[in-house]
Design a protein around this motif. Structure first.
Motif, mmCIF file in Angstrom:
data_model
loop_
_atom_site.group_PDB
_atom_site.id
_atom_site.type_symbol
_atom_site.label_atom_id
_atom_site.label_comp_id
_atom_site.label_asym_id
_atom_site.label_seq_id
_atom_site.Cartn_x
_atom_site.Cartn_y
_atom_site.Cartn_z
ATOM 1 N N ALA A 28 0.729 -1.053 -0.687
ATOM 2 C CA ALA A 28 -0.052 -0.420 0.111
ATOM 3 C C ALA A 28 0.892 1.203 -0.008
ATOM 4 O O ALA A 28 1.578 1.656 1.363
ATOM 5 C CB ALA A 28 -0.755 0.154 0.930
ATOM 6 N N LEU A 29 0.538 2.002 -1.080
ATOM 7 C CA LEU A 29 1.462 3.203 -1.236
ATOM 8 C C LEU A 29 0.735 4.550 -1.349
ATOM 9 O O LEU A 29 -0.422 4.527 -2.127
ATOM 10 C CB LEU A 29 2.583 3.408 -2.878
ATOM 11 N N VAL A 30 0.418 4.968 -0.134
ATOM 12 C CA VAL A 30 -0.627 5.859 0.057
ATOM 13 C C VAL A 30 -0.795 7.274 -0.307
ATOM 14 O O VAL A 30 1.054 7.480 0.467
ATOM 15 C CB VAL A 30 -1.310 6.471 1.246
ATOM 16 N N ASP A 31 -1.310 8.320 -1.116
ATOM 17 C CA ASP A 31 -0.577 9.784 -1.486
ATOM 18 C C ASP A 31 0.619 10.036 -1.796
ATOM 19 O O ASP A 31 1.571 9.112 -2.586
ATOM 20 C CB ASP A 31 -0.537 10.015 -0.463
ATOM 21 N N GLY A 32 1.916 10.527 -2.090
ATOM 22 C CA GLY A 32 3.092 10.566 -2.839
ATOM 23 C C GLY A 32 2.960 10.386 -3.880
ATOM 24 O O GLY A 32 2.123 11.078 -4.780
ATOM 25 N N SER A 33 4.055 10.095 -4.786
ATOM 26 C CA SER A 33 4.162 10.160 -5.698
ATOM 27 C C SER A 33 5.329 9.999 -6.353
ATOM 28 O O SER A 33 6.710 9.738 -5.953
ATOM 29 C CB SER A 33 3.834 11.566 -6.538
ATOM 30 N N ASP A 34 4.579 9.153 -7.632
ATOM 31 C CA ASP A 34 5.914 8.414 -8.668
ATOM 32 C C ASP A 34 6.597 7.246 -8.114
ATOM 33 O O ASP A 34 7.935 6.993 -7.673
ATOM 34 C CB ASP A 34 7.661 9.386 -9.030
ATOM 35 N N TYR A 35 5.343 6.264 -7.874
ATOM 36 C CA TYR A 35 5.732 4.836 -7.481
ATOM 37 C C TYR A 35 5.718 4.163 -7.898
ATOM 38 O O TYR A 35 5.594 4.125 -9.145
ATOM 39 C CB TYR A 35 4.624 4.722 -6.218
ATOM 40 N N ILE A 36 6.755 3.074 -8.140
ATOM 41 C CA ILE A 36 7.170 1.920 -8.959
ATOM 42 C C ILE A 36 7.262 0.582 -8.118
ATOM 43 O O ILE A 36 7.584 0.153 -7.245
ATOM 44 C CB ILE A 36 8.752 1.932 -10.012
ATOM 45 N N VAL A 37 6.168 -0.147 -8.587
ATOM 46 C CA VAL A 37 5.776 -1.050 -7.923
ATOM 47 C C VAL A 37 6.264 -2.451 -8.721
ATOM 48 O O VAL A 37 5.085 -2.801 -10.327
ATOM 49 C CB VAL A 37 4.147 -1.939 -7.492
ATOM 50 N N GLU A 38 7.564 -3.006 -8.921
ATOM 51 C CA GLU A 38 7.212 -3.916 -10.006
ATOM 52 C C GLU A 38 7.853 -5.587 -9.470
ATOM 53 O O GLU A 38 8.794 -5.670 -8.535
ATOM 54 C CB GLU A 38 8.803 -3.349 -11.238
ATOM 55 N N ASN A 39 8.051 -6.177 -10.463
ATOM 56 C CA ASN A 39 8.872 -8.135 -10.811
ATOM 57 C C ASN A 39 7.849 -8.401 -9.380
ATOM 58 O O ASN A 39 9.339 -8.745 -7.766
ATOM 59 C CB ASN A 39 10.040 -7.540 -11.390
#
Length: 199
Positions: A28-39
């Motif tokens: 869970a990545l809340v607010d903020g910006s420029d998240y990458i979730v990979e592999n």
């Protein structure tokens, strides 16, 4: 309410090569910006495998399996994200034995006019969504603006109540997808841009 990996109001955060099993929400990545979730591999999340609500997110090349509704949940999502959702595998979303009515959603792209626009939902493979009672299976639910939903493979083993692709915004352009065994392949709310195979 446990979360495997959580971040709030962070910038430029990447989550890679993790195996996460058995949490209410896997990532869970809340607010903020420029998240990458990979592999990443997410198994047996109880409500949502991957959730991103910040701007500029990318969810790609993850495998999300056996997302099982918690005892009080009438729905569950493998992925709920604002941003690009590319080349993920979603296999099996189902409700708890105690739940009578359950909606299983593979990928959900929420409404947010200030963040969730001009994105792609592309190249994902979504299968084995199991609704219960009055619930539905929804392979992809797009509510963003100016979304390209393309080149996804969405299938069920047998005819299933629900939608292969559903849209809550008519600027979601749907093309070149393969959809198998949904009662409604593409909901009328979508802009069907052609090249889709619906069986």
């Amino acid at each position: 309410t446990a979360v495997g990996i959580f971040a709030n109001s962070r910038l430029n955060l990447a989550i890679r090569y993790c195996t996460i099993r058995g949490f209410q929400v896997g990532i869970a990545l809340v607010d903020g910006s420029d998240y990458i979730v990979e592999n990443n591999l997410l198994d047996q999340s109880r409500f949502t495998g991957i959730e991103i609500s910040g701007a500029g997110g990318v969810v790609r090349r993850n495998t999300i399996v056996n997302t099982a509704g918690s005892p009080a949940a009438s729905l569950a999502y493998a992925i709920s994200a604002k941003g690009d959702i590319i080349d993920n595998v979603v296999d099996s979303v189902f409700g708890a034995d105690s739940v009578v009515d359950f909606t299983a959603v593979g990928i959900y792209s929420p409404t947010d006019a200030g963040i969730n626009f001009g994105i792609v939902i592309q190249g994902n493979r979504i299968r084995n969504l199991t609704p219960k009672g009055t619930g539905e299976a929804i392979g992809i639910l797009s509510s963003g603006s100016g979304v390209a939903v393309r080149d996804n493979a969405i299938g069920q083993a047998s005819s299933t109540t629900g939608f292969g692709i559903a849209c809550y915004n008519a600027t979601s352009h749907v093309r070149d997808n393969v959809i198998l065994n949904y009662v409604t392949g593409i909901q009328v709310g979508c802009d069907n841009a052609g090249g889709n195979s619906v069986d």
